[in-house]
Design an enzyme around this catalytic site. Structure first.
Site, PDB file in Angstrom:
ATOM      1  N   LEU A  43     -21.271  21.664 -46.942  1.00  0.00           N
ATOM      2  CA  LEU A  43     -22.663  21.815 -46.531  1.00  0.00           C
ATOM      3  C   LEU A  43     -23.469  22.532 -47.597  1.00  0.00           C
ATOM      4  O   LEU A  43     -24.586  22.138 -47.924  1.00  0.00           O
ATOM      5  CB  LEU A  43     -22.725  22.603 -45.221  1.00  0.00           C
ATOM      6  CG  LEU A  43     -22.234  21.849 -44.002  1.00  0.00           C
ATOM      7  CD1 LEU A  43     -22.393  22.709 -42.768  1.00  0.00           C
ATOM      8  CD2 LEU A  43     -23.008  20.552 -43.828  1.00  0.00           C
ATOM      9  N   HIS A 266      -9.256  33.164 -35.540  1.00  0.00           N
ATOM     10  CA  HIS A 266      -9.899  32.448 -34.441  1.00  0.00           C
ATOM     11  C   HIS A 266      -8.982  32.454 -33.232  1.00  0.00           C
ATOM     12  O   HIS A 266      -7.805  32.140 -33.344  1.00  0.00           O
ATOM     13  CB  HIS A 266     -10.187  31.009 -34.883  1.00  0.00           C
ATOM     14  CG  HIS A 266     -11.188  30.331 -34.020  1.00  0.00           C
ATOM     15  ND1 HIS A 266     -10.930  30.011 -32.715  1.00  0.00           N
ATOM     16  CD2 HIS A 266     -12.455  29.933 -34.259  1.00  0.00           C
ATOM     17  CE1 HIS A 266     -12.008  29.425 -32.199  1.00  0.00           C
ATOM     18  NE2 HIS A 266     -12.946  29.371 -33.119  1.00  0.00           N
ATOM     19  N   SER A 284     -12.100  24.124 -30.525  1.00  0.00           N
ATOM     20  CA  SER A 284     -13.397  24.791 -30.671  1.00  0.00           C
ATOM     21  C   SER A 284     -13.594  25.907 -29.662  1.00  0.00           C
ATOM     22  O   SER A 284     -13.235  25.818 -28.499  1.00  0.00           O
ATOM     23  CB  SER A 284     -14.528  23.784 -30.509  1.00  0.00           C
ATOM     24  OG  SER A 284     -15.737  24.485 -30.422  1.00  0.00           O
ATOM     25  N   ARG A 330     -14.919  36.649 -31.538  1.00  0.00           N
ATOM     26  CA  ARG A 330     -13.603  36.148 -31.908  1.00  0.00           C
ATOM     27  C   ARG A 330     -12.571  37.232 -32.152  1.00  0.00           C
ATOM     28  O   ARG A 330     -11.418  37.099 -31.755  1.00  0.00           O
ATOM     29  CB  ARG A 330     -13.737  35.341 -33.190  1.00  0.00           C
ATOM     30  CG  ARG A 330     -14.538  34.115 -32.926  1.00  0.00           C
ATOM     31  CD  ARG A 330     -14.797  33.353 -34.176  1.00  0.00           C
ATOM     32  NE  ARG A 330     -15.416  32.110 -33.757  1.00  0.00           N
ATOM     33  CZ  ARG A 330     -15.857  31.196 -34.590  1.00  0.00           C
ATOM     34  NH1 ARG A 330     -15.760  31.389 -35.886  1.00  0.00           N
ATOM     35  NH2 ARG A 330     -16.385  30.097 -34.134  1.00  0.00           N
ATOM     36  N   GLU A 425     -19.448  29.508 -47.758  1.00  0.00           N
ATOM     37  CA  GLU A 425     -18.338  30.396 -47.408  1.00  0.00           C
ATOM     38  C   GLU A 425     -17.795  31.123 -48.640  1.00  0.00           C
ATOM     39  O   GLU A 425     -17.176  32.186 -48.535  1.00  0.00           O
ATOM     40  CB  GLU A 425     -17.227  29.601 -46.710  1.00  0.00           C
ATOM     41  CG  GLU A 425     -16.205  30.496 -46.040  1.00  0.00           C
ATOM     42  CD  GLU A 425     -15.165  29.738 -45.207  1.00  0.00           C
ATOM     43  OE1 GLU A 425     -15.445  28.590 -44.795  1.00  0.00           O
ATOM     44  OE2 GLU A 425     -14.085  30.303 -44.983  1.00  0.00           O
ATOM     45  N   ARG A 435     -17.697  36.952 -38.387  1.00  0.00           N
ATOM     46  CA  ARG A 435     -18.732  35.932 -38.258  1.00  0.00           C
ATOM     47  C   ARG A 435     -18.821  35.455 -36.818  1.00  0.00           C
ATOM     48  O   ARG A 435     -17.802  35.204 -36.179  1.00  0.00           O
ATOM     49  CB  ARG A 435     -18.418  34.739 -39.169  1.00  0.00           C
ATOM     50  CG  ARG A 435     -19.385  33.585 -38.970  1.00  0.00           C
ATOM     51  CD  ARG A 435     -19.136  32.463 -39.940  1.00  0.00           C
ATOM     52  NE  ARG A 435     -17.908  31.740 -39.694  1.00  0.00           N
ATOM     53  CZ  ARG A 435     -17.754  30.802 -38.773  1.00  0.00           C
ATOM     54  NH1 ARG A 435     -18.752  30.475 -37.987  1.00  0.00           N
ATOM     55  NH2 ARG A 435     -16.605  30.187 -38.631  1.00  0.00           N
TER      56      ARG A 435
HETATM   57  C1  LIG Z   1     -11.673  23.793 -38.092  1.00  0.00           C
HETATM   58  C2  LIG Z   1     -12.940  24.518 -38.395  1.00  0.00           C
HETATM   59  C3  LIG Z   1     -14.014  24.467 -37.517  1.00  0.00           C
HETATM   60  C4  LIG Z   1     -15.191  25.135 -37.791  1.00  0.00           C
HETATM   61  N1  LIG Z   1     -16.220  25.069 -36.885  1.00  0.00           N
HETATM   62  C5  LIG Z   1     -17.383  25.694 -37.178  1.00  0.00           C
HETATM   63  C6  LIG Z   1     -18.493  25.600 -36.275  1.00  0.00           C
HETATM   64  O1  LIG Z   1     -18.416  24.971 -35.228  1.00  0.00           O
HETATM   65  N2  LIG Z   1     -19.635  26.209 -36.608  1.00  0.00           N
HETATM   66  C7  LIG Z   1     -19.772  26.919 -37.772  1.00  0.00           C
HETATM   67  O2  LIG Z   1     -20.850  27.422 -38.034  1.00  0.00           O
HETATM   68  N3  LIG Z   1     -18.753  26.992 -38.640  1.00  0.00           N
HETATM   69  C8  LIG Z   1     -17.564  26.415 -38.374  1.00  0.00           C
HETATM   70  N4  LIG Z   1     -16.522  26.516 -39.258  1.00  0.00           N
HETATM   71  C9  LIG Z   1     -16.733  27.145 -40.559  1.00  0.00           C
HETATM   72  C10 LIG Z   1     -17.481  26.213 -41.487  1.00  0.00           C
HETATM   73  O3  LIG Z   1     -17.077  24.897 -41.261  1.00  0.00           O
HETATM   74  C11 LIG Z   1     -17.265  26.518 -42.947  1.00  0.00           C
HETATM   75  O4  LIG Z   1     -17.389  27.870 -43.180  1.00  0.00           O
HETATM   76  C12 LIG Z   1     -18.296  25.806 -43.796  1.00  0.00           C
HETATM   77  O5  LIG Z   1     -18.346  24.453 -43.474  1.00  0.00           O
HETATM   78  C13 LIG Z   1     -18.013  25.979 -45.261  1.00  0.00           C
HETATM   79  O6  LIG Z   1     -18.895  25.169 -46.012  1.00  0.00           O
HETATM   80  P1  LIG Z   1     -18.969  25.260 -47.564  1.00  0.00           P
HETATM   81  O7  LIG Z   1     -19.983  24.276 -47.988  1.00  0.00           O
HETATM   82  O8  LIG Z   1     -19.138  26.660 -47.970  1.00  0.00           O
HETATM   83  O9  LIG Z   1     -17.511  24.843 -48.078  1.00  0.00           O
HETATM   84  P2  LIG Z   1     -16.585  23.561 -47.812  1.00  0.00           P
HETATM   85  O10 LIG Z   1     -17.132  22.649 -46.808  1.00  0.00           O
HETATM   86  O11 LIG Z   1     -15.213  24.098 -47.616  1.00  0.00           O
HETATM   87  O12 LIG Z   1     -16.640  22.781 -49.169  1.00  0.00           O
HETATM   88  C14 LIG Z   1     -15.960  23.190 -50.301  1.00  0.00           C
HETATM   89  C15 LIG Z   1     -16.177  22.168 -51.376  1.00  0.00           C
HETATM   90  O13 LIG Z   1     -15.697  22.674 -52.600  1.00  0.00           O
HETATM   91  C16 LIG Z   1     -14.842  21.751 -53.230  1.00  0.00           C
HETATM   92  N5  LIG Z   1     -13.874  22.554 -53.965  1.00  0.00           N
HETATM   93  C17 LIG Z   1     -13.116  23.584 -53.521  1.00  0.00           C
HETATM   94  N6  LIG Z   1     -12.395  24.095 -54.525  1.00  0.00           N
HETATM   95  C18 LIG Z   1     -12.681  23.384 -55.619  1.00  0.00           C
HETATM   96  C19 LIG Z   1     -12.254  23.437 -56.958  1.00  0.00           C
HETATM   97  N7  LIG Z   1     -11.377  24.354 -57.383  1.00  0.00           N
HETATM   98  N8  LIG Z   1     -12.773  22.530 -57.822  1.00  0.00           N
HETATM   99  C20 LIG Z   1     -13.666  21.599 -57.411  1.00  0.00           C
HETATM  100  N9  LIG Z   1     -14.120  21.515 -56.154  1.00  0.00           N
HETATM  101  C21 LIG Z   1     -13.629  22.396 -55.269  1.00  0.00           C
HETATM  102  C22 LIG Z   1     -14.264  20.929 -52.125  1.00  0.00           C
HETATM  103  O14 LIG Z   1     -13.902  19.677 -52.627  1.00  0.00           O
HETATM  104  C23 LIG Z   1     -15.454  20.844 -51.170  1.00  0.00           C
HETATM  105  O15 LIG Z   1     -16.283  19.804 -51.598  1.00  0.00           O
HETATM  106  C24 LIG Z   1     -15.322  25.864 -38.982  1.00  0.00           C
HETATM  107  C25 LIG Z   1     -14.255  25.916 -39.867  1.00  0.00           C
HETATM  108  C26 LIG Z   1     -13.057  25.301 -39.555  1.00  0.00           C
HETATM  109  C27 LIG Z   1     -11.881  25.484 -40.461  1.00  0.00           C
END
Ligand SMILES: Cc1cc2nc3c(=O)[nH]c(=O)nc-3n(C[C@H](O)[C@H](O)[C@H](O)COP(=O)(O)OP(=O)(O)OC[C@H]3O[C@@H](n4cnc5c(N)ncnc54)[C@H](O)[C@@H]3O)c2cc1C
Ligand code: FES
Lengths: 637, 258
Positions: A43, A266, A284, A330, A425, A435
C-alpha cells in the site's frame, strides 16, 4: 546523531496545514528532472509511486515479487479506519487521534498521529473513487464496523479482503502511470544495498532474482516501503517473503532503527499444529465483534465444547474487562490468552489454544448474517483445520503479526540518512508500542498518497544534488561487497538447511522475546542468537549456483540478516525496562498483572545507530512529549 | 484440529533449469507426510530432503500461503491448483490425498506464461493487460467525498465478487486455448458494476481485450474450464458481460476508445 523530529510549531490541529504551506515547492516543469526510487509495492509503495508520478516526477519501482499486486498488504483482512463518523456515534478526528495515541500506550509522536487521523478521511474518498468495492448498506451508502480498541464504528471494509481491494486500487493507480510512461516497473528484484554519495541516499543495488545478477540504479531520493520484520520469529502471520533485509541495509548505511522491540502479537490466529509448519494464519480481529472468547473453568477438561455448560465456561475477557469485553486491544487479548493457557486451561491437542465461539451470535442473528460478515474467514478456517466453525467453536492462539518498530523517520518521513524516506510498516510509524486494528492500512496509504508527495518536494527544493549516475564508484563498490557476501554463503556447503536455522532463531525469539519478556530470558537470548549465527555461517547449506534463479540463496540472505537483526531487537527489549503496549516486561506489572508503564524513565523513542560489524550500536533517545493527550494507565475494564 | 494421519506419496515433478533448456519429469518420494500439512508444506519437506542430498530444491512461487496473494499455483494431476474446488494450492491440505497416491506436478503452461524455472512461470502479461485500462483514472487528491457516490448494495456485491480475482493465472492454465478471458472479464466487471467505472467503461473493454489478444492469449470457446479451476470461483457469466461491453463499445463507442 541528530534526531530532530521536525515537528512543526503551532497548535496540533494546524501543524500539518501550516507545514504544507511553509514547505518549498518544486516548479511543475522541473519535477520531471527528479528521479525517485520506490522500493516495495505494498500500500505504501504503490500509493507513493502513483501519486509522485501524477505530480510529474520520474519514478522507478522495485519489488521482489513477480507482480506488484502480490505485496503482503494483499493479505489484510479486517479493514481500514477513518474518522468519517458516518454512523453518527460520536467519532471525530480528535477521537481517532486520541484512540491511536492511547492504543499505542503513549509511545508515538502526537503530531504524527494527529496528521494521520486528519488524513484518514481523504483516504476513503480516494479509494472509493478508484473503485474499491467497500461494503455498502441497502441505501447505497458505505457501511462501517467496529474493531478492537475502539468504542465507535469507524472501520471500512471490503468483505474479508480489505487489504486486497485497497492494494488493487493503489496498484491500478500505479499501472495507469506505467502506461503513461512516468513509472518504470522492475519486478523480481531484491534490494541488497543503498548507495550513499556525498552523505545522501542516491541509489540502490538490487539482485535480479531471475538471473542472480546485480543491477544498480541511481536517483535523487530513495523511498523504502518494504514492510515489516515479523518473520524474525519464523512463524508469524506475515507472508513468506517478508524480511528485514532492506531496512537492515538502510540501517547499515546510516539510517537509525527505532523501537525494534515493539512487535505486535495478534490474539486470533490458528494455533500451531506441527514442526513442519511454515506460517501462521490470522483470523481477522473483526471476528471478535461476534465471537466470544472462552476456556473451560476446570483444568484438563476434555469434554467437547458443546458439552461444557455455560457456568463452567470462563469468558475471561468479558469477565475481566466488562466495558470492552472481547474487543480489548490486541496486546491485552493476547496476554490474557497466554495467561489462561499457562494456568493449564488451554484447549486442543497442544493445550495452547482458546475457543472463539460464534454459537450465541448465530442464535441471535442467524447463520446467514454471520456468513455474510465472515463467510470467507470461516471457509478459510475450515480449509486449514478441517473443522466447521458454524458448528464447533474456532480454536485460536496469539501469533506475531505486525512490527511497530522500524526505521526512524522525522515528521517528513525522512530517515537519519538524508534522501532516504521510509513509508508504511517499514518506518517506526505512528502506532507507538501497539497498533490498533485497521490502522496499518490507513497509515500506509496516508504516507504514500498524502504525505510523501508534499515532503519530498520540500527535500528536493531545499537541497542541491551533484550530477551522478550508475557509473559512480560507490555503485560498483556496493556490488562488489554484496557479491562477497553471496559467495561466502554459497561456499559454506554445510549440513543444515536455511529453514532449520530460521526455525531455531524463531523459537528463541518466541520463547524469550515474545509475548512476555524478562531480563534473564532476554540475556539468554542475547547469548543464543550469536551462537546460532556463528553456526549458520559455518554450517548452512545453500544449493545451486548464485547467478541463477535460486530461492534457497534468497532465503539464506534474508535469514542471515534476521540473525543480525534479532540481536538488536532483543537488546532494545532489554533496554526498555517498562511494560508498554506489545512490550510486556514481567518486572513491570501492576498487582493485577496488567502492563505498567514507566513514563518517568521511558517516555521516549529508543533509537539505535549502527556502529560497524560486531560492535554494540549507539543508543539515542527521542523524548516524547504529550501536550494534548495526557498519559494515563490504559484501562479497558 | 481434525484427526491427523501420515501418508506416503510419489511425486512426478517437472524440472526445468530455465526457459531455454528443455525440462523433464523427475520422480521423488514424499514420505511421512502429515495430513495436516498444506500442499506447499509438503513441498517444503521434500525440498529440505532434496537440499540435504545436494539436489537443488524444486522452485515454486508462493508468498502469503493464505490463498490471497495469487503467487502460488501449478498443475496437480492435470488440474490447476489441484482437484479441490475453489482452493489455491497453498490452501489445499494433504488430508485430501490418499496414502500411496502418485501426484504429477507441473507448471501452468501457456504461450503467454513462459517458464522461468521448474514450476515458476512469468505471468507479467497480466500486469500489461491491467496497464492497458484496468483502472479508473482518478488522480490522488481529486476524489469527491466518499458518500457522495451511491452504490446499490447489489452492485457493490457483484463488483466485489469479480474483484476477488487474485491474478494467479489458473484460468489460463486450465483453458485448452490458454485464454485469459476470465481474468480480464473479472476486472472489467468489477469496475463496470460501479458508477465510478462508467466513464471509461467502453474504452477499457476495447483496450484490455485488444491487449490480451496481442499478448498471445487464446480465444474463449466456452469450455468453462476456467470457472472450474478458479480458486476464487469467479463466474463464467463475467465473460458474457464483458463481451457485451466489447460489442457495444465497437458498435457505438469506438471513437471514444482512442
Ligand atoms: C494477515 C494480515 C492481516 C492484516 N490485516 C490488517 C487489517 O485488517 N487492517 C490493517 O490496517 N492492517 C492489517 N495488517 C497489517 C497491514 O497489512 C500491513 O502493515 C501493511 O499492509 C503493510 O504495507 P506496506 O506497504 O508497508 O508493506 P507490504 O505490503 O508488506 O509491502 C512490502 C513491499 O516491499 C517489497 N519488498 C520487501 N523487501 C524487499 C526487498 N528486500 N527488496 C525489494 N522489495 C522488497 C515487497 O515485494 C512488497 O512489494 C494485516 C497484516 C497481516 C499480516
Ligand atoms: S501463496 Fe498466496 S495464494 Fe497461495
Amino acid at each position: 546523531m541528530n534526531l530532530d523530529s521536525k515537528v512543526p510549531s503551532g497548535h496540533i490541529t494546524t501543524k500539518w496545514s501550516n507545514h504544507r504551506f511553509e514547505m518549498k515547492l518544486v516548479n511543475p516543469a522541473n519535477k520531471r528532472k527528479y528521479q525517485i526510487i520506490v522500493v516495495g509495492t505494498g500500500l505504501a509503495g504503490s500509493s507513493a509511486a502513483a501519486s509522485l508520478s501524477e505530480l510529474g516526477y520520474q519514478v522507478k519501482v522495485f519489488t521482489l515479487h513477480d507482480t506488484p499486486r502480490r505485496a503482503h498488504s494483499i493479505a489484510a483482512q479486517g479493514g481500514i479506519n477513518a474518522a468519517k463518523n458516518y454512523p453518527n456515534d460520536g467519532d471525530s478526528i480528535w477521537r481517532l487521534f486520541y484512540d491511536t495515541v492511547k492504543g499505542g500506550d503513549y509511545r508515538a509522536r502526537e503530531a504524527n498521529v494527529y496528521r494521520l487521523a486528519e488524513i484518514s478521511n481523504h483516504i476513503i474518498d480516494q479509494c472509493v473513487a478508484q473503485g474499491v468495492p467497500f461494503a455498502r448498506e441497502y441505501g447505497g451508502l458505505l457501511e462501517n464496523r467496529s474493531f478492537g480498541g475502539a468504542q465507535v464504528s469507524r472501520t471500512f471494509y471490503a468483505r474479508g479482503q480489505t487489504g486486497q481491494q485497497l492494494l488493487l486500487g493503489a496498484y491500478s493507480a500505479m499501472m495507469k502511470e506505467i502506461a503513461n510512461g512516468s513509472v518504470s516497473l522492475f519486478t523480481r528484484r531484491e534490494l541488497v544495498d543503498i548507495v550513499v554519495i556525498d552523505g545522501k541516499a542516491r541509489g540502490i543495488v538490487v539482485r535480479n532474482l531471475i538471473n542472480g545478477k546485480f543491477e544498480s540504479y541511481s536517483a535523487h531520493a530513495v523511498l523504502l516501503c518494504t514492510g515489516g520484520y515479523g518473520n524474525a520469529y519464523f512463524l508469524s502471520t506475515n507472508a513468506m517473503n517478508c524480511n528485514v533485509s532492506a531496512a537492515w541495509a538502510a540501517y547499515k548505511r546510516g539510517a537509525a532503527f527505532a523501537n525494534p522491540c515493539f512487535t505486535q502479537i495478534h490474539p486470533t490466529c490458528i494455533p500451531v499444529h506441527g514442526d513442519y509448519q511454515s506460517k501462521l494464519t490470522l483470523m481477522s480481529e473483526s471476528l471478535r465483534n461476534d465471537g466470544r472468547v472462552w476456556v473451560p473453568r476446570k483444568q484438563g477438561d476434555t469434554r467437547k465444547p458443546s458439552e461444557i455448560p455455560e457456568d463452567e465456561r470462563y469468558y475471561f475477557l468479558e469477565e475481566k474487562y466488562p466495558s470492552f469485553g472481547n474487543l480489548v486491544p490486541r496486546d491485552v487479548a493476547s496476554r490474557n490468552a497466554k495467561e489462561v493457557c499457562d494456568k493449564g486451561l488451554g484447549v486442543g491437542t497442544t493445550k495452547l489454544a482458546v475457543y472463539l465461539d460464534f454459537s450465541d451470535a448465530i442464535k441471535r442473528l442467524g447463520k446467514k448474517v454471520i456468513e455474510e460478515r465472515y463467510g470467507n474467514l470461516f471457509d478459510m478456517y475450515e480449509k486449514i483445520t478441517g473443522v466447521n466453525p458454524y458448528e464447533e467453536p474456532m480454536m485460536i492462539y496469539p501469533a506475531i503479526h505486525y512490527t511497530m518498530g522500524g526505521i526512524w523517520v522525522d515528521y517528513n518521513l525522512m530517515s537519519t540518512l538524508p534522501g532516504l524516506f521510509v513509508l508504511g510498516e517499514a518506518n517506526f510509524s505512528d502506532h507507538g508500542a501497539n497498533r490498533l486494528g485497521a490502522s496499518a492500512l490507513m497509515q500506509g496509504l496516508a504516507d504514500g498518497y498524502f504525505i510523501i508527495p508534499y515532503t519530498i518536494g520540500h527535500y528536493f527544493a531545499s537541497n542541491t544534488f551533484s550530477k551522478i549516475d550508475e557509473t559512480h564508484l560507490a555503485f560498483s563498490d556496493a556490488e562488489k561487497e554484496i557479491e562477497q557476501t553471496i559467495q561466502r554463503l554459497m561456499s559454506i556447503q554445510g549440513n543444515r538447511t536455511v529453514d532449520d536455522f530460521h526455525r531455531q532463531l524463531g523459537q528463541i525469539m518466541w520463547d524469550y522475546v515474545g509475548m512476555s519478556r524478562n531480563e534473564k530470558g532476554l540475556k539468554y537470548a542475547l547469548e543464543k542468537i550469536p551462537e546460532i549465527r556463528d553456526e549458520f555461517w559455518k554450517n548452512v547449506k545453500v544449493t545451486g549456483v548464485s547467478n541463477d534463479f535460486n530461492q534457497t540463496l534468497e532465503k539464506a540472505k534474508r535469514v542471515a540478516d534476521f540473525l543480525d537483526f534479532a540481536e538488536l531487537l532483543t537488546l532494545d527489549a532489554l533496554e526498555r525496562r517498562e511494560s508498554c503496549g506489545g512490550h510486556f516486561r514481567e518486572e513491570s506489572q501492576t498487582e493485577e498483572g496488567e502492563a505498567k508503564r514507566d513514563d518517568e524513565n521511558y517516555s521516549h523513542v529508543s533509537v539505535w545507530e549502527y556502529n560497524g560489524p560486531n560492535l554494540k550500536p549507539n543508543f539515542h533517545k527521542e523524548p516524547l512529549i504529550f501536550e494534548y493527550v495526557k498519559p494515563s494507565q490504559r484501562s479497558y475494564k | 484440529m481434525s484427526e491427523s494421519n501420515t501418508i506416503h506419496l510419489t511425486l512426478r515433478v517437472w524440472r526445468q533449469p530455465n526457459a531455454a533448456t528443455p525440462g523433464r519429469f523427475e520422480t521423488y518420494e514424499a514420505t511421512n507426510i502429515s495430513t495436516e500439512m498444506s500442499f506447499l508444506e509438503m513441498l517444503d519437506v521434500v525440498n529440505d530432503q532434496l537440499a540435504l542430498n545436494g539436489i537443488e530444491p524444486i522452485a515454486f512461487d508462493h508468498d502469503c500461503r493464505e490463498g490471497i496473494c495469487g503467487a502460488c499455483g501449478c498443475v496437480v494431476n492435470g488440474q490447476a491448483h489441484g482437484h479441490l474446488k475453489g482452493t489455491t494450492l497453498c490452501q489445499l491440505h494433504m488430508r485430501h490425498f490418499r496414502d500411496g497416491d502418485t501426484l504429477v506436478i507441473e507448471p501452468f503452461r501457456a504461450k503467454a506464461f513462459p517458464i522461468i524455472k521448474d514450476l515458476v512461470v512469468d505471468r507479467s502479461a497480466f500486469d500489461q493487460i491491467i496497464q492497458a485500462g484496468g483502472y479508473i483514472s482518478v488522480k490522488t487528491g481529486s476524489a469527491p467525498e466518499a458518500s457522495s457516490i451511491l452504490v446499490p448494495k447489489k452492485n457493490a456485491d457483484l463488483a466485489m465478487d469479480a474483484a476477488a480475482c487474485i491474478g494467479c493465472g489458473a484460468c489460463v492454465a486450465a483453458c485448452p486455448n490458454s485464454s485469459a478471458m476470465l481474468f480480464v472479464s473479472a476486472k472489467i466487471n468489477h469496475l463496470g458494476q460501479l458508477p465510478q467505472g462508467q466513464p471509461e467503461r467502453y474504452r477499457r473493454a476495447i483496450h484490455m481485450i485488444e491487449k490480451m489478444d496481442e499478448l498471445g492469449f487464446g480465444n474463449c470457446s466456452n469450455h468453462l474450464e476456467c470457472e472450474a479451476a478458479c480458486p476464487k470461483e469467479i463466474q463464467f457469466v463475467n465473460i458474457g458481460r464483458m463481451n457485451r461491453d466489447y460489442i457495444i463499445a465497437k458498435l457505438f463507442h469506438n471513437e471514444e476508445a482512442f
